[in-house]
Design an enzyme around this catalytic site. Structure first.
Site, PDB file in Angstrom:
ATOM      1  N   CYS A 362     -14.544  23.355   7.573  1.00 62.04           N
ATOM      2  CA  CYS A 362     -14.301  22.245   8.479  1.00 62.04           C
ATOM      3  C   CYS A 362     -13.197  22.578   9.466  1.00 62.04           C
ATOM      4  O   CYS A 362     -12.114  22.006   9.416  1.00 62.04           O
ATOM      5  CB  CYS A 362     -13.940  21.014   7.658  1.00 62.04           C
ATOM      6  SG  CYS A 362     -14.930  19.633   8.142  1.00 62.04           S
ATOM      7  N   TYR A 391      -9.295  43.556   3.475  1.00 61.90           N
ATOM      8  CA  TYR A 391      -8.665  42.290   3.840  1.00 61.90           C
ATOM      9  C   TYR A 391      -9.672  41.152   3.988  1.00 61.90           C
ATOM     10  O   TYR A 391      -9.501  40.272   4.831  1.00 61.90           O
ATOM     11  CB  TYR A 391      -7.812  42.466   5.116  1.00 61.90           C
ATOM     12  CG  TYR A 391      -6.826  43.602   4.997  1.00 61.90           C
ATOM     13  CD1 TYR A 391      -5.719  43.486   4.162  1.00 61.90           C
ATOM     14  CD2 TYR A 391      -7.007  44.814   5.668  1.00 61.90           C
ATOM     15  CE1 TYR A 391      -4.819  44.533   4.017  1.00 61.90           C
ATOM     16  CE2 TYR A 391      -6.117  45.866   5.521  1.00 61.90           C
ATOM     17  CZ  TYR A 391      -5.030  45.723   4.698  1.00 61.90           C
ATOM     18  OH  TYR A 391      -4.148  46.760   4.550  1.00 61.90           O
TER      19      TYR A 391
HETATM   20  C1  LIG Z   1      -0.570  47.426   4.732  1.00 57.47           C
HETATM   21  C2  LIG Z   1       0.170  48.676   4.476  1.00 57.47           C
HETATM   22  C3  LIG Z   1      -0.517  49.881   4.361  1.00 57.47           C
HETATM   23  C4  LIG Z   1      -2.013  49.997   4.573  1.00 57.47           C
HETATM   24  O1  LIG Z   1      -2.362  49.725   5.894  1.00 57.47           O
HETATM   25  P1  LIG Z   1      -3.888  49.962   6.354  1.00 57.47           P
HETATM   26  O2  LIG Z   1      -3.889  49.540   7.767  1.00 57.47           O
HETATM   27  O3  LIG Z   1      -4.741  49.095   5.499  1.00 57.47           O
HETATM   28  O4  LIG Z   1      -4.165  51.410   6.154  1.00 57.47           O
HETATM   29  C5  LIG Z   1       0.201  51.011   4.033  1.00 57.47           C
HETATM   30  N1  LIG Z   1       1.545  50.962   3.839  1.00 57.47           N
HETATM   31  C6  LIG Z   1       2.240  49.811   3.961  1.00 57.47           C
HETATM   32  C7  LIG Z   1       3.692  49.819   3.727  1.00 57.47           C
HETATM   33  C8  LIG Z   1       1.579  48.637   4.286  1.00 57.47           C
HETATM   34  O5  LIG Z   1       2.278  47.510   4.407  1.00 57.47           O
END
Ligand SMILES: *Cc1c(COP(=O)(O)O)cnc(C)c1O
Length: 444
Positions: A362, A391
């Site tokens: 909604c 994600y």
């Molecule tokens: C989110 C994150 C990742 C992974 O990022 P991707 O874009 O999914 O590869 C790696 N290291 C840290 C510290 C993060 O916060």
């Protein structure tokens, strides 16, 4: 829609993933359904390791589990011999429940609670990536209490930013994460870490962003952090430094327009930059750590939906609604992420209309895809949205009390359920009605 990994259109004109017909997956498991191509995840993890093997450097590839974290995924990562990043007690618990080797777990996050730190210390995890002074002191004190010494990396904010597709070194960073280099906080953190009982400073960490499509940003950050590494060793007595963690963020192809580099190209550029910097500074080569999340699971995931209602506004747009949306994939609503789709049950038919795919929540903003080119879509069709592995499940919610979808891993013609579909009773399982609100019910 681009077909990744083992995805193909089979003789029946259906989308097939991991050798399993998507229409069979739908009959067996229902929709919405997250489908993961296990072979593609394994191949990607192996490609990262193979790329490092050619560099001659000591390395570690840590899967950033926040992209998609379940027991089965932790097992898969363990089988492939990668390390694992967690950012919360919940992710840590998942990894430990999956018997993930604790010594290969790194704990990230800008506000680890005392409970989370105690949980991680008790488990004997490999390293804490310390984000701030509060955490450094807290971790030291709790480690001393438990009679252990925790290996730590310091998360640095190297001041490398993306500006309209180009990375530049700004020297300053406006981010909630890490110790700032330009303000002197990072230098202070090294000096303090060296003095802190209960911790051993073994490495430095930086992470410059996500969906990165070139190598310039990594090279800039490596150059900056390597100079700092040299100072830490030579001037501030950080003699246990051996780990140089350059983070994750390797880009993937969501749509035709996305043009990520090959895995080898990222790794070669990183390895070359590390060697050049460390040679110039006269330092021994470190162990280099990378932390890919999205690039290991993103393209491996496909979400299958069932099409329901449509609304044609002549001269404006046609909306086609599916039985999921922002509850299972909040990325379009959160950051205008763009996805591609196809009709999984009519995969050979040529597109004949442009429709926009709406979710069922909604919220006017619950739109999955604007302007998708598809064959004339009908109620009951199966819509496949590609590259939803990262994600999506990990960010799914029960908004509108929508139950979260099931997750299956497919490989070699087999489908294994790895997360059960939530039932409505699961959705209300933690609700409690205080006795005083049960009056009407009890008096009957
Ligand atoms: C989110 C994150 C990742 C992974 O990022 P991707 O874009 O999914 O590869 C790696 N290291 C840290 C510290 C993060 O916060």
């Amino acid at each position: 829609m681009f077909l990744h990994g083992t995805s193909r259109v089979n003789e029946k004109g259906h989308l097939e993933i991991g050798g399993v017909d998507s229409t069979e997956l739908v009959s067996k498991f229902g929709t919405p359904l997250y489908v993961f191509d296990e072979q593609l995840m394994r191949d990607t993890m192996r490609a990262y390791k193979a790329a490092w093997e050619t560099t001659g450097l000591r390395y570690e590839v840590a899967y950033a589990s926040k992209a998609f974290c379940t027991l089965a995924m932790c097992r898969l990562v363990a089988e492939e011999g990668l390390a694992l990043d967690v950012v919360s007690g919940g992710e840590l618990h998942t990894a430990l429940k999956a018997n993930f080797p604790p010594e290969l777990i790194h704990f990230h996050g800008n506000n680890k609670t005392p409970d989370e730190i105690e949980q991680a210390l008790a488990a004997g995890i490999g390293a804490f990536v310390v984000d701030n002074f509060h955490e450094l002191a807290l971790l030291g004190a709790l480690a001393v209490q438990q009679g252990v010494v925790a290996d730590v990396l310091l998360r640095l904010a190297p001041g490398v930013e993306v500006h309209t597709h180009e990375y530049i070194s700004t020297g300053k960073e406006d981010s909630k994460f890490g110790f700032d280099l330009s303000s002197g906080a990072a230098e202070q953190a090294v000096k303090q870490a060296v003095q802190t009982k209960g911790v051993r400073l073994v490495g430095l960490h930086s992470h410059i962003g996500s969906q990165i499509f070139e190598t310039e940003g990594f090279k800039l950050a490596i150059d900056i952090v390597a100079k700092f590494y040299a100072q830490a060793v030579q001037e501030w007595a950080a003699q246990d430094l051996t780990v140089f963690n350059v983070g994750g963020g390797f880009g993937i192809r969501y749509t035709e327009e996305d043009a990520p580099l090959q895995i080898q190209e990222y790794i070669e550029a990183i390895a070359t930059a590390v060697k050049a910097s460390f040679d110039r500074l006269g330092l021994e080569y470190p162990e280099v750590v990378i932390e890919p999340g999205r690039s290991i699971v993103g393209n491996a995931g496909t979400t299958l939906y069932t099409v329901g209602s449509s609304k044609d506004i002549p001269g404006v747009r046609k909306y086609v609604s599916v039985n999921g949306g922002m509850a299972d994939n909040p990325r379009p609503a959160l950051y205008q992420a763009v996805y591609e789709a196809m009709l999984a049950n009519r995969a050979t038919e040529v597109p004949s209309e442009v429709v926009s795919i709406a979710g069922k929540a909604c919220e006017s903003g619950d739109m999955l895809i604007w302007d998708a080119k598809l064959p004339a879509v009908q109620a009951g069709d199966i819509l496949a949205v590609s590259s939803t592995g990262a994600y999506n499940y990990s960010m799914a919610s029960n908004y509108n009390r929508i139950a979260r979808p099931a997750v299956v891993f497919v490989q070699n013609g087999h489908a294994d359920l790895v997360v059960k579909r939530e039932s409505y009773d699961d959705v209300v399982a933690l609700d409690i009605v205080p006795a005083r609100l049960m009056n009407g019910v009890l008096s009957k």
